[in-house]
Design a protein around this motif. Structure first.
Motif, PDB file in Angstrom:
ATOM      1  N   ALA A 197       6.023  15.884 -16.658  1.00  0.00           N
ATOM      2  CA  ALA A 197       4.778  15.266 -17.383  1.00  0.00           C
ATOM      3  C   ALA A 197       5.239  15.150 -18.985  1.00  0.00           C
ATOM      4  CB  ALA A 197       3.765  16.171 -17.197  1.00  0.00           C
ATOM      5  N   ALA A 198       6.071  16.225 -19.364  1.00  0.00           N
ATOM      6  CA  ALA A 198       6.383  16.168 -20.870  1.00  0.00           C
ATOM      7  C   ALA A 198       7.315  14.978 -21.006  1.00  0.00           C
ATOM      8  CB  ALA A 198       6.957  17.650 -20.976  1.00  0.00           C
ATOM      9  N   SER A 199       8.386  14.672 -20.067  1.00  0.00           N
ATOM     10  CA  SER A 199       8.913  13.725 -20.425  1.00  0.00           C
ATOM     11  C   SER A 199       8.344  12.261 -20.224  1.00  0.00           C
ATOM     12  CB  SER A 199      10.058  13.621 -19.295  1.00  0.00           C
ATOM     13  OG  SER A 199       9.846  13.267 -17.936  1.00  0.00           O
ATOM     14  N   LYS A 200       7.257  12.049 -19.399  1.00  0.00           N
ATOM     15  CA  LYS A 200       6.471  10.990 -19.396  1.00  0.00           C
ATOM     16  C   LYS A 200       5.495  10.892 -20.432  1.00  0.00           C
ATOM     17  CE  LYS A 200       9.027   9.453 -15.835  1.00  0.00           C
ATOM     18  NZ  LYS A 200       9.685   8.358 -15.882  1.00  0.00           N
ATOM     19  N   ASN A 201       4.834  11.733 -20.907  1.00  0.00           N
ATOM     20  CA  ASN A 201       3.997  11.472 -22.065  1.00  0.00           C
ATOM     21  C   ASN A 201       4.806  11.222 -23.227  1.00  0.00           C
ATOM     22  OD1 ASN A 201       0.987  12.760 -21.965  1.00  0.00           O
ATOM     23  ND2 ASN A 201       2.295  13.835 -20.377  1.00  0.00           N
ATOM     24  N   GLY A 202       5.898  11.901 -23.281  1.00  0.00           N
ATOM     25  CA  GLY A 202       6.818  11.632 -24.477  1.00  0.00           C
ATOM     26  C   GLY A 202       7.339   9.883 -24.183  1.00  0.00           C
ATOM     27  N   LEU A 203       7.636   9.528 -23.023  1.00  0.00           N
ATOM     28  CA  LEU A 203       7.892   7.897 -22.953  1.00  0.00           C
ATOM     29  C   LEU A 203       6.800   7.199 -23.436  1.00  0.00           C
ATOM     30  CD1 LEU A 203      10.458   6.376 -22.021  1.00  0.00           C
ATOM     31  CD2 LEU A 203       9.318   6.518 -19.726  1.00  0.00           C
ATOM     32  N   ASN A 204       5.518   7.503 -22.886  1.00  0.00           N
ATOM     33  CA  ASN A 204       4.550   6.749 -23.414  1.00  0.00           C
ATOM     34  C   ASN A 204       4.494   6.673 -25.080  1.00  0.00           C
ATOM     35  OD1 ASN A 204       4.068   6.743 -20.658  1.00  0.00           O
ATOM     36  ND2 ASN A 204       1.801   7.331 -20.857  1.00  0.00           N
ATOM     37  N   GLY A 205       4.606   7.806 -25.512  1.00  0.00           N
ATOM     38  CA  GLY A 205       4.457   7.824 -26.961  1.00  0.00           C
ATOM     39  C   GLY A 205       5.846   6.948 -27.605  1.00  0.00           C
ATOM     40  N   LEU A 206       6.752   7.209 -27.129  1.00  0.00           N
ATOM     41  CA  LEU A 206       8.177   6.415 -27.503  1.00  0.00           C
ATOM     42  C   LEU A 206       7.854   4.859 -27.656  1.00  0.00           C
ATOM     43  CD1 LEU A 206      11.163   6.520 -28.534  1.00  0.00           C
ATOM     44  CD2 LEU A 206      11.557   6.461 -26.119  1.00  0.00           C
ATOM     45  N   THR A 207       7.096   4.487 -26.393  1.00  0.00           N
ATOM     46  CA  THR A 207       6.771   3.079 -26.098  1.00  0.00           C
ATOM     47  C   THR A 207       6.098   2.476 -27.247  1.00  0.00           C
ATOM     48  OG1 THR A 207       7.223   3.733 -23.698  1.00  0.00           O
ATOM     49  CG2 THR A 207       6.058   1.501 -24.587  1.00  0.00           C
ATOM     50  N   LYS A 208       5.160   3.215 -27.788  1.00  0.00           N
ATOM     51  CA  LYS A 208       4.003   2.993 -28.712  1.00  0.00           C
ATOM     52  C   LYS A 208       4.855   2.652 -29.896  1.00  0.00           C
ATOM     53  CE  LYS A 208       0.001   4.421 -26.552  1.00  0.00           C
ATOM     54  NZ  LYS A 208       0.597   4.195 -24.959  1.00  0.00           N
ATOM     55  N   VAL A 209       5.754   3.563 -30.385  1.00  0.00           N
ATOM     56  CA  VAL A 209       6.581   3.540 -31.363  1.00  0.00           C
ATOM     57  C   VAL A 209       7.484   2.309 -31.424  1.00  0.00           C
ATOM     58  CG1 VAL A 209       8.072   4.763 -33.386  1.00  0.00           C
ATOM     59  CG2 VAL A 209       6.294   5.956 -32.173  1.00  0.00           C
ATOM     60  N   MET A 210       8.102   2.195 -30.222  1.00  0.00           N
ATOM     61  CA  MET A 210       8.984   0.728 -30.217  1.00  0.00           C
ATOM     62  C   MET A 210       8.096  -0.271 -30.510  1.00  0.00           C
ATOM     63  SD  MET A 210      10.854   1.666 -26.524  1.00  0.00           S
ATOM     64  CE  MET A 210      12.162   2.570 -26.362  1.00  0.00           C
ATOM     65  N   THR A 211       6.716  -0.248 -29.951  1.00  0.00           N
ATOM     66  CA  THR A 211       5.893  -1.596 -30.399  1.00  0.00           C
ATOM     67  C   THR A 211       5.722  -1.603 -31.901  1.00  0.00           C
ATOM     68  OG1 THR A 211       4.823  -1.154 -28.031  1.00  0.00           O
ATOM     69  CG2 THR A 211       3.374  -2.276 -29.834  1.00  0.00           C
ATOM     70  N   ALA A 212       5.373  -0.541 -32.430  1.00  0.00           N
ATOM     71  CA  ALA A 212       5.083  -0.736 -34.084  1.00  0.00           C
ATOM     72  C   ALA A 212       6.250  -1.106 -34.727  1.00  0.00           C
ATOM     73  CB  ALA A 212       4.681   0.750 -34.392  1.00  0.00           C
ATOM     74  N   GLU A 213       7.423  -0.802 -34.227  1.00  0.00           N
ATOM     75  CA  GLU A 213       8.683  -1.290 -34.961  1.00  0.00           C
ATOM     76  C   GLU A 213       9.345  -2.621 -34.536  1.00  0.00           C
ATOM     77  OE1 GLU A 213      11.551   1.920 -34.882  1.00  0.00           O
ATOM     78  OE2 GLU A 213      10.190   3.357 -35.762  1.00  0.00           O
ATOM     79  N   TRP A 214       9.111  -2.777 -33.197  1.00  0.00           N
ATOM     80  CA  TRP A 214       9.837  -4.096 -32.890  1.00  0.00           C
ATOM     81  C   TRP A 214       9.149  -5.297 -32.658  1.00  0.00           C
ATOM     82  CZ3 TRP A 214      12.777  -0.419 -28.926  1.00  0.00           C
ATOM     83  CH2 TRP A 214      13.824   0.306 -29.734  1.00  0.00           C
ATOM     84  N   ALA A 215       7.622  -5.114 -32.606  1.00  0.00           N
ATOM     85  CA  ALA A 215       6.846  -6.251 -32.202  1.00  0.00           C
ATOM     86  C   ALA A 215       6.920  -7.294 -33.130  1.00  0.00           C
ATOM     87  CB  ALA A 215       5.146  -5.702 -32.389  1.00  0.00           C
ATOM     88  N   PRO A 216       7.054  -7.285 -34.504  1.00  0.00           N
ATOM     89  CA  PRO A 216       7.251  -8.399 -35.578  1.00  0.00           C
ATOM     90  C   PRO A 216       8.568  -9.089 -35.133  1.00  0.00           C
ATOM     91  CG  PRO A 216       6.845  -5.952 -36.670  1.00  0.00           C
ATOM     92  CD  PRO A 216       7.007  -5.771 -35.220  1.00  0.00           C
ATOM     93  N   TYR A 217       9.443  -8.356 -34.225  1.00  0.00           N
ATOM     94  CA  TYR A 217      10.569  -9.269 -34.024  1.00  0.00           C
ATOM     95  C   TYR A 217      10.278 -10.126 -32.473  1.00  0.00           C
ATOM     96  CZ  TYR A 217      12.879  -6.949 -37.272  1.00  0.00           C
ATOM     97  OH  TYR A 217      13.348  -6.243 -38.643  1.00  0.00           O
ATOM     98  N   ASN A 218       8.874 -10.185 -31.871  1.00  0.00           N
ATOM     99  CA  ASN A 218       8.489 -10.852 -30.748  1.00  0.00           C
ATOM    100  C   ASN A 218       9.195 -10.040 -29.514  1.00  0.00           C
ATOM    101  OD1 ASN A 218       7.430 -12.548 -28.864  1.00  0.00           O
ATOM    102  ND2 ASN A 218       9.080 -14.044 -29.017  1.00  0.00           N
ATOM    103  N   ILE A 219       9.316  -8.774 -29.731  1.00  0.00           N
ATOM    104  CA  ILE A 219       9.797  -7.703 -28.377  1.00  0.00           C
ATOM    105  C   ILE A 219       8.366  -7.051 -28.234  1.00  0.00           C
ATOM    106  CG2 ILE A 219      10.959  -5.738 -27.835  1.00  0.00           C
ATOM    107  CD1 ILE A 219      13.029  -6.715 -30.284  1.00  0.00           C
ATOM    108  N   GLN A 220       8.294  -7.408 -26.794  1.00  0.00           N
ATOM    109  CA  GLN A 220       7.245  -6.539 -26.172  1.00  0.00           C
ATOM    110  C   GLN A 220       7.401  -5.217 -25.531  1.00  0.00           C
ATOM    111  OE1 GLN A 220       7.074 -10.182 -25.449  1.00  0.00           O
ATOM    112  NE2 GLN A 220       6.378 -10.269 -27.410  1.00  0.00           N
ATOM    113  N   CYS A 221       6.829  -3.944 -25.644  1.00  0.00           N
ATOM    114  CA  CYS A 221       7.260  -2.808 -25.113  1.00  0.00           C
ATOM    115  C   CYS A 221       5.865  -2.230 -24.415  1.00  0.00           C
ATOM    116  CB  CYS A 221       7.777  -1.781 -26.034  1.00  0.00           C
ATOM    117  SG  CYS A 221       9.041  -2.657 -27.063  1.00  0.00           S
TER     118      CYS A 221
END
Length: 255
Positions: A161-185
């Motif tokens: 659960a700790a790893s998957k909660n972390g993965l969800n949070g990581l995905t949201k930061v991926m979105t914040a950093e990479w969405a301006p480049y038309n990358i969907q996470c």
């Protein structure tokens, strides 16, 4: 653009981790049928050979890369090998995962560390290696396979659960950093799915029965049902969906 075109992956190159078993094996065939060439990454070389046959039978290319994602250097090495072979990867599906179900007081440090390494560190390392090429072409799709355990407590799954909660949070930061480049996470969060790992954890009917009783749909998920959601998130049809946790759980987290 037609419906068929919106859901097509024709001309795309997809890297799938954990490709030799369960959801990963099914997903390689699903994405290939939709038109994508596949980089299949896993530890099991015999399983990878079967995946390669299945993808090529659908008329698509398949590059197999054996790798143990629990090793610190393996994720980046594998991603660089894929880039060296194909130049860029349009779609990344971080599907590989491990679990050692135990009560938290019984979990070993070695087990904890391996779960975090495969389920959380490897997706970050692979993504950060592939993303510069996605940024340069101003398009990309990243799907991280999480779990309903990222939203609800499940005994004997503390490290997982700790790893998957972390993965969800990581995905949201991926979105914040990479969405301006038309990358969907996005993440896909399945309920119990009878993959080999699912069978290992839930194969005992006495354990599975109470879990199924909590799922309004009254059954576990099939691998293809998870793969079809991932296919949607890899296609143009999902271009406005970003940073979301999508639960394929038969209603488990809704009640």
């Amino acid at each position: 653009m037609s419906v068929t075109d919106r859901f097509s992956l024709s001309g795309k190159k997809a890297l799938v981790t954990g490709a030799s078993k369960g959801i990963g094996t099914e997903l390689c065939s699903v994405l290939a049928e939709a038109g994508a060439d596949i980089v299949a990454l896993a530890r099991d070389q015999a399983g990878l050979a079967e995946v390669q046959k299945a993808v090529e039978a659908r008329g698509r290319r398949c590059l197999v890369i054996p790798a143990d994602l629990g090793q610190p250097e393996a994720p980046e090495r594998a991603a660089r090998e894929a880039l060296a072979a194909w130049g860029t990867i349009d779609i990344l599906v971080n599907n590989a995962g491990v679990s050692f179900p135990k009560l938290m007081v019984d979990q070993t440090i070695a087990e904890w560390d391996l779960i975090q390494a495969v389920n959380l560190r490897a997706p970050w390392l692979i993504a950060r290696t592939l993303v510069p090429a996605m940024m340069a072409q101003k398009s990309g799709k990243i799907v991280n396979v999480s779990s309903q355990t990222s939203a609800v407590a499940l005994t004997e799954h503390g490290a997982y659960a700790a790893s998957k909660n972390g993965l969800n949070g990581l995905t949201k930061v991926m979105t914040a950093e990479w969405a301006p480049y038309n990358i969907q996470c996005n993440t896909v969060c399945p309920t119990v799915t009878m993959t080999p790992m699912g069978q290992q954890v839930w194969g005992d009917p006495a354990k599975l029965g109470p879990m199924v009783a909590k799922i309004p749909a009254g059954r576990v998920a099939q691998t293809v049902e998870v793969c079809d959601v991932i296919l949607f998130l890899c296609s143009q049809a999902s271009d406005m969906i970003n940073g979301q946790d999508i639960f394929v759980d038969g209603g488990y987290t809704a009640v």
